[in-house]
Design an enzyme around this catalytic site. Structure first.
Site, PDB file in Angstrom:
ATOM      1  N   ASP A  39       6.924  -1.149  -0.251  1.00  0.00           N
ATOM      2  CA  ASP A  39       6.176  -2.128   0.533  1.00  0.00           C
ATOM      3  C   ASP A  39       7.139  -3.184   1.063  1.00  0.00           C
ATOM      4  O   ASP A  39       7.935  -3.740   0.294  1.00  0.00           O
ATOM      5  CB  ASP A  39       5.097  -2.805  -0.319  1.00  0.00           C
ATOM      6  CG  ASP A  39       4.024  -1.833  -0.793  1.00  0.00           C
ATOM      7  OD1 ASP A  39       4.031  -0.672  -0.330  1.00  0.00           O
ATOM      8  OD2 ASP A  39       3.189  -2.230  -1.621  1.00  0.00           O
ATOM      9  N   ASP A  83      -9.741   1.868   2.042  1.00  0.00           N
ATOM     10  CA  ASP A  83      -9.479   0.937   0.945  1.00  0.00           C
ATOM     11  C   ASP A  83     -10.822   0.415   0.451  1.00  0.00           C
ATOM     12  O   ASP A  83     -11.628  -0.080   1.240  1.00  0.00           O
ATOM     13  CB  ASP A  83      -8.618  -0.228   1.424  1.00  0.00           C
ATOM     14  CG  ASP A  83      -7.310   0.241   2.055  1.00  0.00           C
ATOM     15  OD1 ASP A  83      -6.838   1.328   1.666  1.00  0.00           O
ATOM     16  OD2 ASP A  83      -6.778  -0.459   2.919  1.00  0.00           O
TER      17      ASP A  83
END
Length: 243
Positions: free
Chosen positions: A15, A136
Site C-alpha cells: 500500500d 468493500d
C-alpha cells in the site's frame, strides 16, 4: 495471470501513501503501523521471496485526489511478476492509462459500482481477466469513496450485477476486520462465494496460518495479506505452503 481452479494465490500487499509503503488500521489516515520508504524495493523483496502476484494499492488515490503514478511505474520497472492495482481509479482514461502500462489487473471500486457500463467497456477492450471489481463491505453493506460512504446493497447482490457487466474477478475486503490483525469472519465470504461464479480474492484481518488454511478450504481464489506480514505475525514462506 489468470486465477487457477483449486489454487489459492497468497498475495502480499504493498500500500502506497506519500511515496512510502504503509499499513493503515481500517484504512484510516494517520493510523500507520508500518511506514517503509522505496515501495518498489518492498515489492521486489516479496517477489524474491516467492510471490506470484503483488497487490498494490494507491492510498493517496483512494483517499485523496492525487496518485502515486511514479511509484507505480518504479514498481513495474523493478518486478517481473503480475501486479493487481487499485486506488484512485476514478476515470476510464486513467484506467486505460494503467492498463496500457501492462499492469496485469486493475481494481475498480466506486467508479464501477456507480457506472457498471465502464466495466463492460474495459472488459470488452482489454479482456475481463484484467478487470477486477472491488466490493468493500462493512456491516454487510458495500462501501464506496474510500470507505467513506455505504450503499444499500450487499456484496452478494452486487456480485451478480458485475458478473453480467463483464468483470473478471472480485476483490472482497471485509472492512470490519481490515488492518486489525485479529482474524476474520468466514460467513460473509461464504455467502459471496455462493452468489457468483467469478473468482474471488479475499482481504481483511488475516493474521495466522490457520486463517489461511480456513480460506483455502473455502475455495477462495486468492488472499491478500498486509499487516500480518509486515508485523511478522505470518511468515511468508509458511503462508506460501497453504496455497
Amino acid at each position: 495471470m489468470s486465477f487457477v481452479k483449486d489454487k489459492m494465490f497468497v498475495i502480499p500487499a504493498v500500500d502506497i501513501k506519500d511515496g512510502n509503503c504503509v499499513q493503515l488500521v481500517q484504512g484510516k489516515p494517520g493510523t500507520e503501523m508500518v511506514k517503509i520508504p522505496n515501495p518498489e524495493l518492498v515489492a521486489l523483496d516479496w517477489e524474491n521471496q516467492g510471490a506470484e502476484i503483488l497487490h498494490i494499492i494507491d492510498l493517496d488515490g483512494a483517499i485523496h485526489d492525487k496518485t502515486n503514478l511514479m511509484a507505480i511505474k518504479n514498481i513495474l520497472h523493478e518486478v517481473s511478476v503480475p501486479i493487481q492495482l487499485g486506488g484512485g481509479i476514478r476515470s476510464i482514461d486513467y484506467a486505460k492509462t494503467l492498463l496500457d502500462l501492462d499492469i496485469n489487473r486493475i481494481i475498480i471500486g466506486t467508479m464501477g459500482i456507480k457506472n457498471p457500463e465502464i466495466i463492460t467497456e474495459l472488459s470488452d477492450e482489454y479482456g475481463s481477466d484484467r478487470i477486477m471489481i472491488s466490493l468493500d463491505s462493512k456491516d454487510n453493506k458495500v462501501l464506496i469513496k474510500g470507505w467513506a460512504e455505504n450503499i444499500d446493497k450487499n456484496p452478494s447482490q452486487l456480485s451478480k450485477e458485475f458478473e453480467v457487466a463483464g468483470a473478471g474477478s472480485i476483490l472482497f475486503t471485509n472492512v470490519d476486520v481490515e488492518g486489525l490483525i485479529n482474524g476474520f469472519y468466514i460467513n460473509p465470504l461464504i455467502e459471496l462465494l455462493n452468489s457468483t461464479k467469478l473468482p474471488i480474492v479475499y482481504s481483511g484481518g488475516v493474521s495466522s496460518i490457520e486463517d489461511l488454511k480456513e480460506l483455502k478450504r473455502s475455495k477462495v481464489n486468492g488472499v491478500v495479506i498486509g499487516s500480518a506480514l509486515y508485523k511478522n505475525k505470518i511468515e511468508f514462506k509458511e503462508a506460501l505452503k497453504t496455497k
